[in-house]
Design an enzyme around this catalytic site. Structure first.
Site: not given
Ligand code: F6P
Length: 327
Positions: A14, A75-76, A106, A129, A131, A133, A175, A190-191, A257, A259
């Site tokens: 991504g 994403r290959s 990762d 990324t 995320d 993560d 994710r 946020a609440e 997206h 984001q």
């Molecule tokens: O890893 C980044 C991310 O945007 C995640 O937050 C999300 O779950 C995923 O990629 C979405 O992937 P794609 O753009 O392939 O749908």
């Protein structure tokens, strides 16, 4: 290992804001050190298909401020096969490339790790990324920009939530990691914040929202991480809340997206620049099979095996802070 004379750089998985700044730093650190740099388009898939183009310091002008990745990403699935990786290795040999810098998440590092074992080919990774993560780095490239995008969006949602006395469920990416939800949730006031690392349950959520309504709140924002169990069916959750908390009309916004796009924040540009230079420094030190990350504001190397161990732990104190300030 001989010091690299000609390296390849690619972005994979991504995309994330700041990837361009990272490529720019890699290309310029190469130029600074007299190393030739080859851009590999469309990530690991482009590596298999030989989609290469030589880059110099001027090829990366005017990109530090641009979102996405000019090298494009993919994403290959083919790179997961032995045959695909063999094709990739043949292309690297044909082009006389002697090391790679891969910018991604990762999945990218896991693929790179297998490739290194199979072909003894030097690779260094950069965490790119939204995320956040990746284990072994405090921040990933793109995360800070994504947080700011989410906060800006929620500020706008709050205006309309307030005007109509409504409750909004706002779904954010990440994710299986709650970092975006938790930090953007705190930043946007946020609440409630639902994250995969903590199972709140629908009943407790409704109870808590009911209490805050009674305490005088007229509208509410609930940030829901896409990986959270009760948030997985966000429209179902909205219906459940409307049925069990009659005082609120509920609306759902899935940020999606949006984001992943936009001009990178200054933090991400600086981070990407430091890590990009760090990748070439590492290759020149003879390092391979490592990710360059940032820990306590210092650039460090972490073995890929550590980086792919799973997400960074959620900071329990952030959860406590979120609970206290949303009273
Ligand atoms: O890893 C980044 C991310 O945007 C995640 O937050 C999300 O779950 C995923 O990629 C979405 O992937 P794609 O753009 O392939 O749908």
């Amino acid at each position: 290992m001989n010091l690299p004379k000609r390296i390849g750089v690619l972005t994979s998985g991504g995309d994330a804001p700041g990837m361009n700044a990272a490529i720019r730093a890699v290309v310029r650190a190469c130029a600074y050190n007299g190393i030739e740099c080859i851009g590999i388009y469309r990530g690991l898939q482009g590596l298999i298909e030989g989609d290469f183009k030589e880059l110099n310091a001027r090829s990366v002008k005017n990109i530090i401020n641009r979102g996405g990745t000019f090298l494009k990403s993919a994403r290959s699935k083919e790179f997961r096969t032995e045959e695909g990786r063999k094709k990739a290795f043949e292309n690297l040999k044909k082009e006389n490339i002697d090391a790679l810098v891969v910018i991604g998440g990762d999945g990218t590092f896991a693929g790179a790790s297998v490739f290194i074992k199979e072909f003894n080919f030097p690779i260094v990774g950069l965490p790119g990324t939204i995320d956040n993560d990746i284990n072994g780095t405090d921040y990933t490239i793109g995360y800070d920009t994504a947080l700011n995008t989410v906060v800006e969006a929620i500020d706008k949602i709050r205006d309309t939530a307030n005007s109509h006395n409504r409750l909004f469920l706002v779904e954010v990416m990440g994710r299986d990691a709650g970092d975006i939800a938790l930090n953007a949730g705190i930043g946007a006031g946020a609440e409630e914040i639902l994250i995969p690392e903590q199972n709140m349950g629908r009943e407790r959520l409704v109870e808590s929202l009911g209490r805050s309504k009674k305490s005088g709140k007229t509208s509410s924002i609930v940030v829901v991480s896409e990986g959270d169990q009760i948030g997985k069916n966000i429209f179902g959750l909205a219906q459940y809340i409307e049925e069990n908390l009659k005082e609120y009309e509920v609306r759902v916004t899935v940020l999606g997206h949006i984001q992943r796009g936009g001009s990178p924040s200054c933090y991400d540009r600086v981070l990407a620049s430091r890590l990009g230079v760090g990748a070439i420094d590492a290759l020149l030190r003879g390092e391979t099979n490592v990710m360059i990350g940032i820990v306590h504001n210092k650039v460090i190397s972490v073995p890929f095996s550590e980086a792919i161990k799973g997400s960074n732990e959620i900071d329990e104190d952030l959860i406590r802070v979120a609970d206290i300030i949303s009273i």
